[in-house]
Design a protein around this motif. Structure first.
Motif, PDB file in Angstrom:
ATOM      1  N   VAL A  79       0.828  -1.204   0.000  1.00  6.62           N
ATOM      2  CA  VAL A  79       0.000   0.000   0.000  1.00  6.62           C
ATOM      3  C   VAL A  79       0.868   1.261   0.000  1.00  6.62           C
ATOM      4  O   VAL A  79       0.483   2.294  -0.556  1.00  6.62           O
ATOM      5  N   CYS A  80       2.063   1.179   0.592  1.00  4.38           N
ATOM      6  CA  CYS A  80       2.938   2.346   0.648  1.00  4.38           C
ATOM      7  C   CYS A  80       3.595   2.670  -0.688  1.00  4.38           C
ATOM      8  O   CYS A  80       4.124   3.778  -0.864  1.00  4.38           O
TER       9      CYS A  80
ATOM     10  N   ALA B  39      -4.333  -2.455   5.984  1.00  6.53           N
ATOM     11  CA  ALA B  39      -3.804  -1.830   4.766  1.00  6.53           C
ATOM     12  C   ALA B  39      -4.906  -1.114   3.997  1.00  6.53           C
ATOM     13  O   ALA B  39      -4.664  -0.059   3.396  1.00  6.53           O
TER      14      ALA B  39
ATOM     15  N   ALA C 144      -5.330   2.039   5.735  1.00  6.97           N
ATOM     16  CA  ALA C 144      -4.183   2.904   5.466  1.00  6.97           C
ATOM     17  C   ALA C 144      -4.315   3.598   4.116  1.00  6.97           C
ATOM     18  O   ALA C 144      -3.940   4.769   3.970  1.00  6.97           O
ATOM     19  N   LEU C 145      -4.842   2.890   3.124  1.00  8.19           N
ATOM     20  CA  LEU C 145      -5.044   3.497   1.804  1.00  8.19           C
ATOM     21  C   LEU C 145      -6.009   4.674   1.899  1.00  8.19           C
ATOM     22  O   LEU C 145      -5.761   5.747   1.319  1.00  8.19           O
TER      23      LEU C 145
ATOM     24  N   GLY D 103      -4.218   7.536   3.524  1.00  6.07           N
ATOM     25  CA  GLY D 103      -3.291   8.185   2.597  1.00  6.07           C
ATOM     26  C   GLY D 103      -3.995   9.127   1.641  1.00  6.07           C
ATOM     27  O   GLY D 103      -3.517  10.249   1.391  1.00  6.07           O
TER      28      GLY D 103
ATOM     29  N   SER E 146       1.583  11.293   2.155  1.00  3.80           N
ATOM     30  CA  SER E 146       0.637  10.174   2.031  1.00  3.80           C
ATOM     31  C   SER E 146       1.249   8.883   2.554  1.00  3.80           C
ATOM     32  O   SER E 146       0.612   8.139   3.310  1.00  3.80           O
TER      33      SER E 146
ATOM     34  N   THR F 275       1.655   9.085   6.475  1.00  2.00           N
ATOM     35  CA  THR F 275       0.399   8.903   7.215  1.00  2.00           C
ATOM     36  C   THR F 275      -0.110   7.468   7.095  1.00  2.00           C
ATOM     37  O   THR F 275      -0.727   6.945   8.032  1.00  2.00           O
ATOM     38  N   MET F 276       0.142   6.822   5.960  1.00  2.00           N
ATOM     39  CA  MET F 276      -0.183   5.400   5.831  1.00  2.00           C
ATOM     40  C   MET F 276       0.590   4.578   6.856  1.00  2.00           C
ATOM     41  O   MET F 276       0.037   3.673   7.504  1.00  2.00           O
TER      42      MET F 276
END
Length: 491
Positions: free
Chosen positions: A214-215, A255, A258-259, A262, A432, A435-436
Motif C-alpha cells: 500500500v505504501c 492496509a 491505510a489506503l 493516505g 501520504s 500517514t499510511m
C-alpha cells in the motif's frame, strides 16, 4: 601495465585467494555463509567507488529480502540488513573523507535534531532496561537503519534524478515481488487462507506484505502525475489497478484503512488542514482510551474465549471483527490492556527498548485471553505508539509525537511554498506514505521491521532534502519567506 590495470589485477588475485580460503573454511566448519566474505568485500569496494550503487541496490533489495536464522539463534533479514550495514559503514567513511562539513549543515535540520534526541533518549532508556542485552541490540539495529536510510539518502539524493531513481527502484522491485506473490496466490484460488503462504519467502505474513504494497501506491500515482506521454500514463494506470487488486487480495483490513488515510491526508494537505486533522484525531483517540480506562470500563467488552477463533472464510472474518469475536482483534486488546497496565510501573524510562515480550505477561487480564495468547512468535503489543511508551516511557512517546508533528508540518508547508511541480508532488507523496505508515502502526509495530522501518526513515530524509532544495531556489515562494521554515539551529 598501467597502474589502474595493475591494481585491478592484484585485487582480482586477492579476492580469488580469499574466496578459496573462505570456501575451505566453510567446508571444514559446515558454515557455508563464510563463502560470502569475499563477495562482501567486493561489495564494499564497489560502494566506496560509488555510494549510489550500493544505496540503490539496498533500496531494490527491500521487497525481496527474507528472514534468515543463523546458527546460535541469530536472526536477520537478507540481503537488505547486510546491505544496511555496508551502506552505514560507507556513510561514515564518506563523512571521514570530506563529506562531514556539508552533512553537518544539513544535520541541524529540526527533523534530524528530533531524531537525534529520540536516539539519545533510547540510549538513556537502555541504561535502565530490564533486559540490557536486548535493548543494546535494538540500539545497534536502529543505528544502521538511520545510517542507511537517513545518512546515505542525504548524501546520495542530491537532485531530482536521484530521488526519481530511489522511487523507481523501490516501486519496480515491489511490483515484481507482487506479481510473483499473485502467481503463488493464484495456485490456491486467491483464498483467504492461502495468502500467508503465498507471500513467503519475501514476507512473514500478509500484514507485512500489504503494508509495503500500500505504501508504494502513492509512488506510482506520483509517476503518473508527472508523465505527459499518453502511452506511459496508460501503462502506469494499468499497474496501479493491478496493485489495487493485489491489495484487495491481501485481505488485510489495516492496509485498506491505510489506503483511505493516505488519500484523505493528501486531500487535507492540499487544503492546509493536515495538522488540524491530526490534532483532532489525537484528541479523539485520547478521549476514547480515557473513557475505556475509567472504572475499568474495558472489562464490559471482554470477548468470549470459546467464540474468539480464527475464521477461514473472509466474510465470517469481517463479521467477527464487527462482533468483537475475531481472534487477531481480540488478541490485540489483550496485549493493549497489558501494555497500558505496564506504563505506571516504568513511566519515565520505560522497561527498555525491545523488552515488551519479556515483561507483559504478568500485566495481562485473563478476561481478554485468546487461543494465541501464549505468543509463540514473540510478537509485541501491535501498536507502535503504545510500544514506545512501554519501552521508552512517556518522554519517548512525546519525542515520537514531536517527530510526527514535525514531519506533517514540513510536508504541508513545503508543498505550499514551492512552485516546482516535482517537489510539490514529492511532498504530497511523502505525506501520504508517512500517514499510511502511522495508520498501519496504530494496529501493528512495523517501524522496527526492514520493510516499513526503511520507508519511515526515507520519508524523513526526503523532506529534509526537499526543504534544502526549495529554500535555495530563486523562484520559490520560500525564498521570500525563508524565516517561516527553520532550516537549522543558530550556529
Amino acid at each position: 601495465m598501467k597502474p589502474a590495470a595493475r591494481n585491478g589485477h592484484y585485487l582480482l588475485i586477492a579476492l580469488s585467494g580469499l574466496f578459496f580460503l573462505s570456501l575451505a573454511l566453510a567446508i571444514l566448519t559446515d558454515r557455508y555463509y563464510l563463502v560470502a566474505i569475499p563477495f562482501g568485500i567486493l561489495l564494499f569496494y564497489s560502494g566506496w567507488q560509488s555510494l549510489s550503487f550500493i544505496f540503490l541496490l539496498l533500496i531494490a533489495s527491500l521487497p525481496f529480502s527474507t528472514e534468515y536464522q543463523f546458527p546460535g539463534n541469530l536472526g536477520t533479514d537478507l540481503p537488505d540488513e547486510l546491505l544496511m550495514l555496508v551502506t552505514t559503514a560507507l556513510f561514515f567513511l564518506y563523512l571521514a573523507n570530506g563529506a562531514a562539513n556539508s552533512f553537518l549543515k544539513t544535520a541541524r535540520h529540526p527533523l534530524l535534531l528530533c531524531l537525534f534526541a529520540m536516539m539519545c533518549w533510547a540510549f538513556i532508556s537502555f541504561l535502565f532496561s530490564t533486559y540490557p542485552l536486548l535493548s543494546f541490540k535494538f540500539l545497534l539495529a536502529k543505528c544502521w537503519y538511520i545510517g542507511a536510510f537517513i545518512g546515505a539518502t542525504l548524501l546520495v539524493c542530491r537532485d531530482k534524478n536521484n530521488i526519481r531513481l530511489l522511487a523507481l527502484f523501490l516501486s519496480v522491485s515491489m511490483l515484481i515481488v507482487t506479481i510473483l506473490i499473485l502467481f503463488q496466490h493464484a495456485v490456491t484460488g486467491f483464498t483467504f487462507t492461502g495468502i500467508n503462504d503465498a507471500v513467503k519467502p519475501f514476507f512473514r505474513n500478509h500484514v507485512n506484505y500489504s503494508a509495503m504494497l500500500v505504501c508504494t501506491l502513492p509512488v506510482w500515482y506520483a509517476f503518473r502525475q508527472n508523465i505527459n506521454k499518453r502511452g506511459q500514463r496508460i501503462i502506469i494506470t494499468i499497474i496501479i489497478f493491478i496493485l489495487l487488486g493485489a491489495l484487495f487480495l491481501t485481505y488485510a483490513r489495516g492496509a485498506w484503512l491505510a489506503l483511505l488515510v493516505g488519500v484523505a491526508s493528501g486531500w487535507l494537505l492540499k487544503r492546509k488542514w493536515l495538522m488540524k486533522a491530526a490534532l483532532i484525531l489525537f484528541i479523539l483517540v485520547s478521549l476514547c482510551f480515557s473513557w475505556l480506562a475509567h472504572n475499568n470500563r474495558y472489562l464490559e467488552f471482554a470477548p468470549d474465549y470459546n467464540t474468539t477463533i480464527f475464521h477461514e472464510n473472509f466474510r465470517e472474518h469481517l463479521v467477527a471483527t464487527y462482533e468483537m469475536k475475531d481472534l487477531s482483534a481480540a488478541e490485540r486488546f489483550y496485549r493493549w490492556i497489558a501494555g497500558f497496565r505496564m506504563i505506571p510501573d516504568h513511566w519515565i524510562a520505560g522497561f527498555g527498548p525491545g523488552t515488551f515480550y519479556h515483561n507483559y505477561k504478568p500485566y495481562a487480564v485473563p478476561a481478554y485471553e485468546t487461543w494465541v495468547s501464549n505468543n509463540e512468535e514473540h510478537s509485541t503489543v501491535h501498536n507502535y505508539f503504545l510500544l514506545t511508551t512501554i519501552e521508552q516511557g512517556i518522554p519517548g512517546l512525546l519525542l515520537l509525537l514531536l517527530l510526527i508533528s514535525l514531519v506533517l508540518y514540513y510536508a504541508q508547508l513545503l508543498y505550499h511554498h514551492t512552485n516546482d511541480s516535482f517537489y510539490k508532488t514529492a511532498s504530497l507523496t511523502t505525506a501520504s506514505i508517512f500517514t499510511m505508515i502511522l495508520a498501519l502502526n496504530f494496529l501493528s509495530d512495523l517501524i522496527e521491521t526492514d520493510k516499513i522501518g526503511s520507508l519511515f526513515f526515507l520519508c524523513i530524509a526526503i523532506l529534509v532534502i526537499i526543504n534544502k532544495k526549495i529554500s535555495m531556489a530563486p523562484d520559490s515562494k520560500l525564498s521570500s519567506h525563508i524565516q517561516s521554515i527553520p532550516q537549522s539551529i543558530p550556529e
